[in-house]
Design a protein around this motif. Structure first.
Motif, mmCIF file in Angstrom:
data_model
loop_
_atom_site.group_PDB
_atom_site.id
_atom_site.type_symbol
_atom_site.label_atom_id
_atom_site.label_comp_id
_atom_site.label_asym_id
_atom_site.label_seq_id
_atom_site.Cartn_x
_atom_site.Cartn_y
_atom_site.Cartn_z
ATOM 1 N N ALA A 1 -3.559 5.136 -8.677
ATOM 2 C CA ALA A 1 -3.925 4.403 -7.464
ATOM 3 C C ALA A 1 -3.658 5.237 -6.218
ATOM 4 C CB ALA A 1 -3.155 3.085 -7.401
ATOM 5 N N VAL A 2 -2.522 5.915 -6.192
ATOM 6 C CA VAL A 2 -2.176 6.736 -5.032
ATOM 7 C C VAL A 2 -3.172 7.879 -4.854
ATOM 8 C CG1 VAL A 2 -0.473 8.393 -4.174
ATOM 9 C CG2 VAL A 2 0.270 6.161 -5.001
ATOM 10 N N GLU A 3 -3.641 8.434 -5.954
ATOM 11 C CA GLU A 3 -4.531 9.597 -5.865
ATOM 12 C C GLU A 3 -5.982 9.218 -5.607
ATOM 13 O OE1 GLU A 3 -5.267 13.842 -8.147
ATOM 14 O OE2 GLU A 3 -4.218 12.225 -9.186
ATOM 15 N N HIS A 4 -6.425 8.070 -6.140
ATOM 16 C CA HIS A 4 -7.860 7.798 -6.135
ATOM 17 C C HIS A 4 -8.278 6.501 -5.443
ATOM 18 C CE1 HIS A 4 -8.348 11.150 -8.868
ATOM 19 N NE2 HIS A 4 -7.525 10.604 -9.740
ATOM 20 N N CYS A 5 -7.354 5.595 -5.172
ATOM 21 C CA CYS A 5 -7.743 4.276 -4.664
ATOM 22 C C CYS A 5 -7.404 4.120 -3.186
ATOM 23 C CB CYS A 5 -7.051 3.170 -5.471
ATOM 24 S SG CYS A 5 -7.465 3.181 -7.231
ATOM 25 N N ASP A 6 -7.910 3.043 -2.612
ATOM 26 C CA ASP A 6 -7.628 2.726 -1.221
ATOM 27 C C ASP A 6 -6.142 2.410 -1.049
ATOM 28 O OD1 ASP A 6 -8.945 1.881 1.489
ATOM 29 O OD2 ASP A 6 -7.568 0.252 0.980
ATOM 30 N N SER A 7 -5.622 2.697 0.146
ATOM 31 C CA SER A 7 -4.196 2.465 0.392
ATOM 32 C C SER A 7 -3.824 0.994 0.214
ATOM 33 C CB SER A 7 -3.827 2.933 1.802
ATOM 34 O OG SER A 7 -4.588 2.247 2.783
ATOM 35 N N LYS A 8 -4.758 0.102 0.465
ATOM 36 C CA LYS A 8 -4.493 -1.334 0.285
ATOM 37 C C LYS A 8 -4.183 -1.644 -1.182
ATOM 38 C CE LYS A 8 -6.716 -5.852 0.996
ATOM 39 N NZ LYS A 8 -6.888 -6.225 -0.420
ATOM 40 N N ILE A 9 -4.900 -1.003 -2.096
ATOM 41 C CA ILE A 9 -4.664 -1.220 -3.528
ATOM 42 C C ILE A 9 -3.290 -0.688 -3.922
ATOM 43 C CG2 ILE A 9 -5.521 -0.730 -5.843
ATOM 44 C CD1 ILE A 9 -7.254 -2.594 -4.115
ATOM 45 N N THR A 10 -2.923 0.456 -3.364
ATOM 46 C CA THR A 10 -1.592 1.001 -3.641
ATOM 47 C C THR A 10 -0.509 0.034 -3.189
ATOM 48 O OG1 THR A 10 -2.408 3.266 -3.400
ATOM 49 C CG2 THR A 10 -0.039 2.928 -3.194
ATOM 50 N N THR A 11 -0.680 -0.531 -2.001
ATOM 51 C CA THR A 11 0.304 -1.487 -1.482
ATOM 52 C C THR A 11 0.407 -2.709 -2.384
ATOM 53 O OG1 THR A 11 -0.169 -0.765 0.783
ATOM 54 C CG2 THR A 11 0.938 -2.883 0.511
ATOM 55 N N GLU A 12 -0.732 -3.231 -2.821
ATOM 56 C CA GLU A 12 -0.713 -4.408 -3.695
ATOM 57 C C GLU A 12 -0.072 -4.081 -5.039
ATOM 58 O OE1 GLU A 12 -4.595 -6.066 -4.054
ATOM 59 O OE2 GLU A 12 -4.868 -6.345 -1.895
ATOM 60 N N LEU A 13 -0.310 -2.884 -5.534
ATOM 61 C CA LEU A 13 0.288 -2.485 -6.806
ATOM 62 C C LEU A 13 1.803 -2.333 -6.658
ATOM 63 C CD1 LEU A 13 -1.122 -2.013 -9.508
ATOM 64 C CD2 LEU A 13 -1.019 0.440 -9.075
ATOM 65 N N LEU A 14 2.236 -1.823 -5.519
ATOM 66 C CA LEU A 14 3.675 -1.723 -5.263
ATOM 67 C C LEU A 14 4.311 -3.103 -5.176
ATOM 68 C CD1 LEU A 14 3.775 1.160 -2.622
ATOM 69 C CD2 LEU A 14 4.830 1.206 -4.883
ATOM 70 N N ASP A 15 3.570 -4.055 -4.624
ATOM 71 C CA ASP A 15 4.110 -5.413 -4.485
ATOM 72 C C ASP A 15 4.309 -6.096 -5.833
ATOM 73 O OD1 ASP A 15 4.188 -5.147 -1.753
ATOM 74 O OD2 ASP A 15 2.258 -6.132 -1.400
ATOM 75 N N ILE A 16 3.564 -5.662 -6.855
ATOM 76 C CA ILE A 16 3.776 -6.222 -8.195
ATOM 77 C C ILE A 16 5.174 -5.882 -8.694
ATOM 78 C CG2 ILE A 16 3.006 -6.123 -10.605
ATOM 79 C CD1 ILE A 16 0.197 -5.651 -9.647
ATOM 80 N N ALA A 17 5.694 -4.732 -8.234
ATOM 81 C CA ALA A 17 7.075 -4.309 -8.546
ATOM 82 C C ALA A 17 7.308 -4.127 -10.041
ATOM 83 C CB ALA A 17 8.081 -5.305 -7.965
ATOM 84 N N LEU A 18 6.297 -3.627 -10.747
ATOM 85 C CA LEU A 18 6.441 -3.375 -12.185
ATOM 86 C C LEU A 18 6.306 -1.895 -12.522
ATOM 87 C CD1 LEU A 18 4.354 -6.351 -13.656
ATOM 88 C CD2 LEU A 18 6.855 -6.154 -13.507
ATOM 89 N N ALA A 19 6.232 -1.046 -11.498
ATOM 90 C CA ALA A 19 6.054 0.385 -11.732
ATOM 91 C C ALA A 19 7.221 1.155 -11.127
ATOM 92 C CB ALA A 19 4.733 0.868 -11.130
ATOM 93 N N ASP A 20 7.623 2.217 -11.798
ATOM 94 C CA ASP A 20 8.703 3.085 -11.338
ATOM 95 C C ASP A 20 8.133 4.082 -10.331
ATOM 96 O OD1 ASP A 20 10.809 4.788 -10.945
ATOM 97 O OD2 ASP A 20 10.999 5.417 -13.043
ATOM 98 N N VAL A 21 8.569 3.988 -9.073
ATOM 99 C CA VAL A 21 8.004 4.867 -8.039
ATOM 100 C C VAL A 21 8.464 6.312 -8.206
ATOM 101 C CG1 VAL A 21 7.715 3.051 -6.323
ATOM 102 C CG2 VAL A 21 9.878 4.296 -6.442
ATOM 103 N N ASN A 22 9.482 6.554 -9.029
ATOM 104 C CA ASN A 22 9.963 7.918 -9.242
ATOM 105 C C ASN A 22 9.613 8.458 -10.631
ATOM 106 O OD1 ASN A 22 11.389 8.447 -6.682
ATOM 107 N ND2 ASN A 22 12.677 6.726 -7.319
ATOM 108 N N LEU A 23 8.695 7.778 -11.311
ATOM 109 C CA LEU A 23 8.263 8.220 -12.634
ATOM 110 C C LEU A 23 7.468 9.522 -12.534
ATOM 111 C CD1 LEU A 23 7.886 7.445 -15.708
ATOM 112 C CD2 LEU A 23 5.698 6.430 -14.988
#
Length: 577
Positions: A298-320
């Motif tokens: 998402a960070v590499e290919h999608c709109d920043s809005k999608i990245t924000t929504e994906l972060l809000d799900i809080a199911l992904a490790d941001v340091n993975l």
């Protein structure tokens, strides 16, 4: 008849360092060619002096028009000769300069983005027959301490642009020269830049066969994943890569090196901007965001809005880390979107993490940023380049010294007066949007200011400016929930600004803290002080309104800002306070 003796020959032979005419002739020819080259180049390099001769313009987006001479370009480039001939036939006459305005897309198409500096170098070569020194502003990165500017993105991109333009214009000697340059240091090119070279070599077709074959071999053996390659290269090239990888045992015939179907379904949902579908796919339990490296994608290919929504799900490790050793912040540094970078940092992404080859996010961003974009002057009130902004954000995050305490002296003086604080925050953010539009928009988006109701003072029309003070605590006002929500959003905006944009915050602090002095002039009873107050107040409101109008005309950022009159009222109200 006896040939006359040559006085010049005698004079040469009488010298100790005598030179025969046979030896002198080549030197004379070289000097004559050099003068011819300089004279022709002057017609292009000094457009103002030769403006009366120019008969065509080349328009490059975001840059000055290039004045050119069709006779010179037609003599040097078969492609341009055919183009000018078609245009002349269609127009029925040669036309004037404005009538022969060429858009960059008409010259080079859309496949490769050729920037002003690269096109200028190619056109200069057509005039002079010589290659100018490569401009540092366009082909050197910002990482001056750790990069030789050979394989970094600005250097590779610039040479690829020149190669593509030279090949398109059918200037074989220039295309061959830059193909050799790329071949000479291809082993030093960072692997992430290989798809760009391969794509350009593929477009240049027969003129870049050697470069295409060598680059293809390196891409096949690299650790570049198929998803990344699929986004950067045409399908026929992708098929060649997959076939070669399968032949060499580097990929399985079952999946051709692509992720499994469950991961691909999540990635396709992200491509469709459908985060709800992502949630549904996660409930099936076939995979998760980390296994799919969905946040990286998402960070590499999608709109920043999608990245924000994906972060809000809080199911992904941001340091993975992905298989190539990149964290999500490393990918964001490559993307160079300030909003995404700040969003990740606020969610706990670590700017100190290294890639497998020893680079941090800030170094990745520096290697991608052109020298001219970073060190070029940015006019006050104009947007800062995203590249430069990302570097500043990452450097500030590494220092870990965000400014603490109240936003400024003026806010501290407001004490417990909620209305005064809200009015202060409204004015500060409004001023930030005019002076630092990109930085302000990043902070406001993350703080979700647009979802709150703007606070205004008084009626919808500008009240007359009076030299009086108003005690906001004595004014009838009830703080409602929407006002509190607005205050929280604006406070977070200021906090983000102080954390990631300290340079901007310091400027705003100085301006906002000077306000009490202006207000004190209005409370003074002397006629001279009153006159000074009137003058300063009128000047302030006029300048602020003009800047606001200019901002509304020129900015392309989405806005939920108030009208100029609202900003003026807020300023006037703060002055009266």
């Amino acid at each position: 008849m006896e040939a006359p003796s040559s006085h010049v020959t005698a004079s040469f032979s009488d010298c100790d360092d005598s030179v025969s005419m046979e030896d002198a002739a080549p030197d004379a020819d070289v000097e004559a060619l050099r003068r011819l080259s300089d004279n022709l180049a002057a017609a292009f390099r000094s457009p103002d002096d030769f403006a009366f001769l120019a008969d065509a313009l080349v328009a490059v987006p975001g840059a000055p028009d290039l004045r050119v001479h069709r006779c010179v370009l037609s003599a040097r480039s078969p492609f341009l000769r055919a183009l000018f001939k078609r245009r002349a036939a269609a127009a029925g006459s040669s036309g004037g300069v404005e009538g022969n305005r060429l858009e960059l897309r008409e010259l080079l198409g859309d496949e490769v983005e050729v920037r002003y500096e690269a096109l200028e170098l190619v056109l200069d070569y057509l005039y002079s027959g010589r290659v100018r020194d490569l401009p540092k502003s366009a082909c050197a990165c910002v990482d001056e301490g750790g990069c030789a500017h050979v394989g970094c993105h600005p250097a590779v991109s610039f040479m690829a642009q020149v190669l593509f333009a030279a090949s398109t214009f059918q200037v074989g000697e220039l295309a061959n020269l830059f193909q050799r340059h790329l071949l000479d240091f291809l082993d030093k090119v960072e692997v992430d830049n290989l798809p760009l070279i391969l794509s350009v070599a593929n477009l240049c077709n027969k003129s870049c066969v050697k470069l295409f074959e060598r680059c293809m071999e390196m891409v096949v053996r690299s650790n570049l994943d198929m998803i990344t390659l699929e986004k950067a290269l045409p399908q026929d090239v992708i098929k060649q890569i997959t076939d070669l990888r399968i032949t060499l045992g580097l990929a399985s015939p079952e999946d051709n090196g692509f992720p499994n179907k469950h991961v691909r379904r999540i990635l396709r949902a992200l491509d469709s901007d459908d985060v709800e579908l992502v949630r549904m796919l996660l409930t099936e339990g076939q995979t998760n965001l980390d296994d799919a490296f969905a946040l990286h994608y998402a960070v590499e290919h999608c709109d920043s809005k999608i990245t924000t929504e994906l972060l809000d799900i809080a199911l992904a490790d941001v340091n993975l880390r992905n298989p190539r050793g990149y964290t999500v912040l490393h990918i964001a540094a490559k993307r160079r979107d300030p909003k995404i970078v700040v969003s990740l940092l606020t969610k706990g992404a670590r700017p100190s993490d290294f890639t497998f080859d020893g680079r941090k996010a800030v170094q990745i961003s520096k290697r991608l940023t052109k020298h001219g974009d970073y060190f070029g002057n940015t006019e006050e009130g104009k947007p800062s380049p995203n590249d430069k902004l990302c570097i500043e954000i990452l450097e500030q995050a590494e220092r870990r010294d965000p400014q603490l305490g109240e936003a400024s002296l003026s806010l501290a003086l407001a004490g417990d007066c909620l209305r005064g604080k809200l009015l202060y925050l409204e004015n500060r953010v409004a001023l930030a949007r005019i002076m630092f539009p990109i930085e302000a928009r990043v902070a406001m988006d993350i703080a979700q200011v647009d979802g709150t109701l703007e606070f205004t003072l008084g009626s919808s029309t500008n009240p007359p400016l009076e030299i009086t003070t108003v005690d906001l605590n004595d004014t009838s006002f009830k703080m409602k929930e929407e006002h509190l929500a607005r205050m929280r959003a604006l406070s977070k905006t200021v906090e983000l600004g102080k954390r990631f944009f300290p340079r901007c915050s310091n400027v705003l602090d100085k301006i906002m803290d000077d306000e009490p002095e202006l207000a004190s002039l209005g409370r003074d009873a002397s006629s001279e002080r009153k006159r000074r107050f009137h003058d300063l107040q009128d000047t302030l409101l006029k300048a602020f309104s003009e800047d606001k109008e200019e901002f509304n005309r020129t900015t392309t950022l989405s806005s939920s800002s108030s009208s100029t009159s609202t900003v003026a009222r807020n300023l006037a109200g703060r002055t009266r306070r």
